[in-house]
Scaffold this active site. Structure first.
Site, PDB file in Angstrom:
ATOM      1  CG  ASP A   7      18.505  -3.786  22.799  1.00 37.97           C
ATOM      2  OD1 ASP A   7      17.930  -3.673  23.898  1.00 37.97           O
ATOM      3  OD2 ASP A   7      18.294  -3.024  21.839  1.00 37.97           O
ATOM      4  CG  ASP A   9      12.001  -2.871  22.152  1.00 41.00           C
ATOM      5  OD1 ASP A   9      11.361  -3.908  21.914  1.00 41.00           O
ATOM      6  OD2 ASP A   9      11.799  -2.160  23.152  1.00 41.00           O
TER       7      ASP A   9
END
EC number: 3.1.3.-
Length: 177
Positions: A7, A9
């Site tokens: 992922d 952020d």
């Protein structure tokens, strides 16, 4: 192929409930760039699957998003490393797409791009939706306690979820494994 999916952020860069809207706001987490570089130099392909609903919300445009990713690529290049495919979902939570995690469209896009199975591939994220997407495609769910990860760790995690302090610890585990 040695593939890991991240992922963005809260895993690679600082996250914000107000969204990361500019290139200046996109700041890597301590040790994240070096962790990706170490993986790259050890023969790993590092791909990214990221929800970017800030696009649908009008907080930034696609050119700004690409500029953020260019910044990531430039920081990695300083370490003689690179990142693979960055797959992103531009939709909002109510748009009904199949790419917004916990749906699996982004992960399937990465699998198609590399013509590989995701069975057992580590997918590191900081939210429950990342872990749920990993489980759905047969990947290994990996939680990092950066970003929203500490909060997520207090929830009911999918069976078999591996938990690490940060991306550097994930890289350590893969490189020692």
């Amino acid at each position: 192929m040695k593939l890991i999916i991240l992922d963005r952020d809260g895993v690679i860069n600082h996250d914000s409930d107000a969204y990361i809207k500019t290139v200046d706001e996109w700041q890597p987490l301590p040790g994240a760039i070096e962790a990706i570089a170490r993986l790259h130099h050890a023969g790993w392909t590092v791909a990214v699957a990221t929800n970017q609903s800030g696009l649908a919300r009008g907080y930034y445009d696609e050119a700004t998003l690409h500029a953020m990713h260019d910044k990531l690529r430039a920081l990695l290049a300083e370490h003689g490393a690179e990142i693979g495919l960055i797959a992103f979902c531009p939709h909002g939570p109510d748009d009904g797409c199949d790419c917004r995690k916990p749906d699996i469209g982004l992960l399937l896009q990465i699998a198609r791009h590399y013509d590989t199975s995701l069975e057992g591939v580590w997918f590191a994220g900081d939210s429950l939706r990342d872990l749920q997407a990993a489980v759905t495609v047969g990947a290994q769910p990996v939680l990092v306690k950066t970003g929203k990860g500490t909060e997520t760790a207090g929830k009911q995690l999918p069976t078999g979820t591996l938990v690490f302090a940060d991306l550097a610890a994930v890289a350590d585990a893969l490189l020692q494994g």
